[in-house]
Design an enzyme around this catalytic site. Structure first.
Site, mmCIF file in Angstrom:
data_model
loop_
_atom_site.group_PDB
_atom_site.id
_atom_site.type_symbol
_atom_site.label_atom_id
_atom_site.label_comp_id
_atom_site.label_asym_id
_atom_site.label_seq_id
_atom_site.Cartn_x
_atom_site.Cartn_y
_atom_site.Cartn_z
ATOM 1 N N ARG A 512 0.841 -1.203 0.000
ATOM 2 C CA ARG A 512 0.000 0.000 0.000
ATOM 3 C C ARG A 512 0.875 1.252 0.000
ATOM 4 O O ARG A 512 1.729 1.428 0.888
ATOM 5 C CB ARG A 512 -0.905 0.005 1.228
ATOM 6 C CG ARG A 512 -1.723 1.296 1.416
ATOM 7 C CD ARG A 512 -2.559 1.206 2.684
ATOM 8 N NE ARG A 512 -3.301 2.419 2.950
ATOM 9 C CZ ARG A 512 -3.128 3.201 4.017
ATOM 10 N NH1 ARG A 512 -2.196 2.880 4.925
ATOM 11 N NH2 ARG A 512 -3.845 4.281 4.206
ATOM 12 N N ARG A 553 -9.340 19.983 7.941
ATOM 13 C CA ARG A 553 -8.291 20.246 8.927
ATOM 14 C C ARG A 553 -8.584 21.557 9.659
ATOM 15 O O ARG A 553 -9.228 22.469 9.124
ATOM 16 C CB ARG A 553 -6.928 20.363 8.241
ATOM 17 C CG ARG A 553 -6.423 19.065 7.627
ATOM 18 C CD ARG A 553 -5.704 18.222 8.623
ATOM 19 N NE ARG A 553 -5.372 16.900 8.100
ATOM 20 C CZ ARG A 553 -4.798 15.948 8.840
ATOM 21 N NH1 ARG A 553 -4.507 16.158 10.111
ATOM 22 N NH2 ARG A 553 -4.552 14.760 8.326
ATOM 23 N N LYS A 710 -13.378 2.937 0.396
ATOM 24 C CA LYS A 710 -13.177 2.950 1.851
ATOM 25 C C LYS A 710 -14.445 3.485 2.521
ATOM 26 O O LYS A 710 -14.895 4.588 2.223
ATOM 27 C CB LYS A 710 -11.972 3.814 2.197
ATOM 28 C CG LYS A 710 -10.664 3.267 1.645
ATOM 29 C CD LYS A 710 -9.511 4.250 1.741
ATOM 30 C CE LYS A 710 -9.074 4.481 3.157
ATOM 31 N NZ LYS A 710 -7.868 5.353 3.208
ATOM 32 N N THR A 768 -7.047 -0.847 10.018
ATOM 33 C CA THR A 768 -6.832 0.142 11.081
ATOM 34 C C THR A 768 -6.666 -0.478 12.464
ATOM 35 O O THR A 768 -7.562 -1.160 12.963
ATOM 36 C CB THR A 768 -7.948 1.213 11.148
ATOM 37 O OG1 THR A 768 -8.282 1.634 9.821
ATOM 38 C CG2 THR A 768 -7.467 2.422 11.929
#
Length: 817
Positions: A512, A553, A710, A768
């Site tokens: 990945r 962000r 995802k 994860t």
């Protein structure tokens, strides 16, 4: 519950109390010093290394080839030769310093030490019994005889009501598990020492086997050790820990246990609340009808008369959509049998016995209700018993055990003799309360969670627990052929040709490339090295580009200094868009203002929504939308906030394209040009997003690149069927998903997504924090071991490592593990 210290083996003292440095392949003398271990001094000289162990019968128990594990397995010594009755020669298998009084495990060895030491016997008779404790958890139980011995010790002191929980911690315990279950009241899957005694990768299998055997035998079972280990220091668990607790519930555990999390942790109450929430949500994902059938099918015949009557109570509860089971029990035989068949609704155990009342706490679904002994008499019949039942139902609603539903009845199990106790000759009846809402408590308890009528044609799609796990499967070091694929994130820890070769040898199937970091030049150099190593080793490794994707962000802060936010303070959040790198937030005496990079923030959120910053460590509740670019919020916790922190908006449909300009460039000018195999697209929210990505790839000639969507937010879950339809594969991205939905629901989401992909024939990746602790440690936690295994049990095609291989200290070990 009193947990015994139990028989333990420790290393002896060392000369001048200084650690000794052991080196790989060196010779070592191990001396069985017995009780002298507190005075004996080991040493390392130019000619010899000698250490002592407290186990006097060491040389009679082990043989050449056995291994001695010290200090939680960080030191491994292989037995080479038995020199005498008290000495053996060994070979050290790794480099490590060894200290004094370190614990010792002897995998596969029957340790000849009594199950109770003199201290344990004193603790049981002079503390446990005298203080009328309810349970004793006995350490290192190896045989059924051990349990019978403990029973005698308790009974001699008047502890007949103390129930015995046998802790399964070694191979001998596994070997004699059926006999141990027979004589025990309950079993604890003690995964700490068990993970030292058998290969760590087999712990999840052992857990499933032990729990299944206990379920079939009708004995309660506890799953323990490192369940929420990270919560010793952190207020949130890892994703692996969340699913570990949930999967223990799916396996059929009656209890889950916290150790250091509550004993020494910084957040004991939060840890308990977290475990409670995860367990409650996991129970929603259990097919109780099928589990009950499973247990009945595997229970040995002939049934006792009592079990033949009571095995149908849980099924009756499903068939009648009852809200509560009430069972009268004076010796707990009947209540434990109802619990065995995994009731889908609460069971109120009515008793005059203090022991029966308190022992409800260890059995699945049981809640105790103590009443006067006179009320257990058969003289309370007709209207009198109806009144008693009305009072019990009302009490159950007040306790929050069940809701007061206007269309739900109650199953009542009583005795047919002079006593209401159903422990000998039970009678089962359906009771409809006369008073529907006597206390105005409508919906005061939990909501009705189950709709079995709509599931009657789907029972075959829910997983059945596997019972054919043999002892050999648990203790053998033989690695079966692996079908589940491993994805490794490449980063500084594995960029070198040497380490790339090691992780390929360890089992990497897909590499990945995380395009949240680095540029085309850097990734191109790593890809070139990877392909060269694959060519040299004649190995085939696929490549995956993971897009940076749309992200939100926080903006800069004045003088680049963090600002301290306090609970309940007011805060202004400004949607500054692309200006987030130049805008400066601040905290003054009159105002606190921060910026977010999401330009359409005020059009997307509404009052009541929450803004999660810095991995959820800062939570802001939206109070008022002030303008197109400003909103007023309320900070919900005390925390410092820094610059460029990530942001999640749970439950909000974020109006940002699935691919940024950077992502499009990455796909067309790197992924396609370098003939990569997969693209993992971040924050896919709809099927249209996938179709858009397909067009972008196809325009550049990337028809052979497969798209992995995802699933990271509520919108992705909402449109999961359409996303699966247009995707080649799906990634359960548990990191952001655990911020977008309640963390206790992540395990349910994982199971749902994997099942849908399995049925659709699309491959699925679980990702994860799978082996998160291995970023810094060479061994995973017990929660992580079972998390990876349970992803496989769920039906995942691939498991993914992130920081473990990209930035970790043990990338090849993490892949091999």
């Amino acid at each position: 519950l009193l947990d015994t210290k139990g028989p333990e083996i420790r290393t002896a003292m060392l000369k001048d109390h200084k650690n000794i440095a052991l080196t790989k392949d060196q010779e070592i003398i191990v001396e069985a010093v017995g009780d002298r271990y507190t005075s004996f001094e080991g040493y390392k000289s130019e000619t010899e290394t000698r250490i002592g162990l407290s186990y006097a019968k060491l040389c009679q128990s082990v043989k050449p080839g056995n291994r001695i594990l010290l200090a939680d397995g960080s030191v491994v010594i292989e037995v080479v030769e038995i020199l005498s009755e008290t000495e053996l020669k060994g070979r050290v298998l790794n480099d490590k310093e060894l200290g004094e009084r370190k614990n010792c495990n002897l995998p596969g060895v029957k340790v000849d030490i009594p199950v109770l030491t003199e201290k344990d016997i004193d603790d049981l008779q002079n503390f446990c019994v005298k203080n009328k404790m309810d349970y004793v958890a006995a350490s290192f139980v190896q045989t059924g005889e051990d349990v019978q011995f403990i029973r005698r010790i308790l009974d001699e002191a008047g502890g007949q009501d103390v129930e015995i929980i046998s802790k399964i911690e070694n191979v001998s315990g596994l070997e004699h598990i059926d006999d141990i279950i027979k004589y025990s009241d309950g079993i604890m899957v003690a995964r700490g020492d068990l993970g030292m005694e058998i290969p760590s990768e087999k712990v999840a299998l052992a857990q499933k086997m032990i729990i299944t055997k206990c379920n079939i035998a009708g004995k309660f079972v506890i799953t323990a050790t490192q369940m929420l280990e990270s919560m010793v220091k952190n207020p949130l668990p890892t994703r692996a820990e969340m699913t570990d607790v949930a999967n223990a519930v799916f396996d059929g555990t009656d209890c889950v246990m916290l150790s250091g999390e509550t004993a020494n942790g910084s957040f004991p109450d939060t840890a308990v609340a977290t475990m409670s929430a995860i367990a409650a949500n996991a129970e929603v994902g259990v097919n109780y009808f099928q589990v009950g059938v499973f247990i009945r099918d595997f229970t040995p015949r002939p049934f006792s008369k009592l079990e033949s009557m009571l095995c149908c109570v849980c099924k009756n509860a499903i068939d009648t959509s009852s809200k509560l089971i009430i069972i009268f029990s004076e010796r707990s035989f009947s209540s434990k049998l109802v619990s065995k068949y995994r009731p889908c609704i609460p069971v109120l155990v009515v008793t005059s016995s203090e022991a029966v009342y308190r022992h409800c706490n260890s059995h699945f679904g049981l809640h105790g209700k103590k009443i006067e002994e006179s009320l257990m008499s058969r003289s309370h019949q007709g209207e009198q018993i109806s009144g008693l039942l009305e009072d019990l139902i009302s009490g159950a609603v007040k306790m929050g055990i069940c809701s007061h539903s206007t269309n739900k009845g109650v199953i009542v199990v009583t005795g047919m003799g002079l006593s209401l106790s159903a422990d000998e000759e039970p009678s089962i009846a359906f009771f409809e309360p006369m008073s529907r809402d006597p206390n105005g408590l409508e919906q005061s308890g939990p909501s009705e969670l189950f709709d079995y009528e709509s599931k009657t044609d789907m029972t075959k799609t829910i997983s059945i627990r596997y019972t054919s796990i043999a002892l050999h499967d648990l203790i053998s070091s033989h690695a079966p052929s692996r079908k589940t694929k491993i994805i490794c994130t490449l980063g500084p820890s594995c960029w070198s040709q040497e380490m790339l070769g090691k992780i390929i040898d360890a089992g990497m199937n897909i590499a990945r490339f995380n395009f949240s970091h680095g540029d085309h030049k850097m990734h191109g150099e790593v890809l070139e090295r990877l392909l060269a190593v694959c060519d040299d080793q004649q190995k085939d490794v696929a490549t995956l580009l993971d897009t940076k994707g749309p992200e939100i962000r926080t903006a800069m802060l004045k003088d680049h200094k963090n600002i301290a936010l306090t609970k309940d303070q007011e805060i202004i959040v400004e949607a500054v868009g692309d200006r987030y790198t130049s805008f400066e937030g601040y905290k003054s005496e009159t105002e606190t203002r921060i910026g977010l990079s999401y330009a359409k923030l005020c059009q997307s959120v509404k009052p009541g929504n929450r803004i999660l910053l810095a991995d959820g460590s800062v939570v802001i509740e939206v109070v008022e939308i002030l303008s197109e670019t400003e909103l007023k919020g309320r900070v919900l916790n005390d925390k410092e906030l820094g610059e460029r922190k990530n942001c999640n908006l749970p439950g909000v449909k974020v109006d940002i394209p699935v691919l940024t300009e950077k992502d499009i460039d990455d796909l067309q000018n790197f992924c396609v040009k370098n003939k990569m195999d997969y693209v993992a697209a971040s924050f896919v929210q709809t099927g249209e997003d996938v179709q858009f990505i397909r067009r972008i790839l196809d325009e550049a000639g990337g028809q052979d690149v497969e798209i992995i969507s995802k699933i990271e937010n509520v919108s992705g879950l909402e449109h999961i069927d359409d996303i699966i339809k247009y995707s080649d594969g799906i990634m359960v991205a548990r990191g952001d998903l655990g911020m977008e939905i309640p963390s206790e629901k992540v395990a349910l989401a994982q199971k749902m997504i994997i099942t849908k992909c399995n049925i659709a024939g699309k491959f699925v990746i679980t990702a994860t924090q799978m082996l998160e602790s291995m970023v810094k440690n060479p061994l995973p936690t017990r929660a992580e071991m079972t998390d990876v295994a349970n992803a496989v049990f769920d039906g995942t095609d691939c498991v993914m490592l992130s920081g473990e291989t990209a930035n970790g200290s043990f990338p090849d070990t993490a892949v091999a593990t």
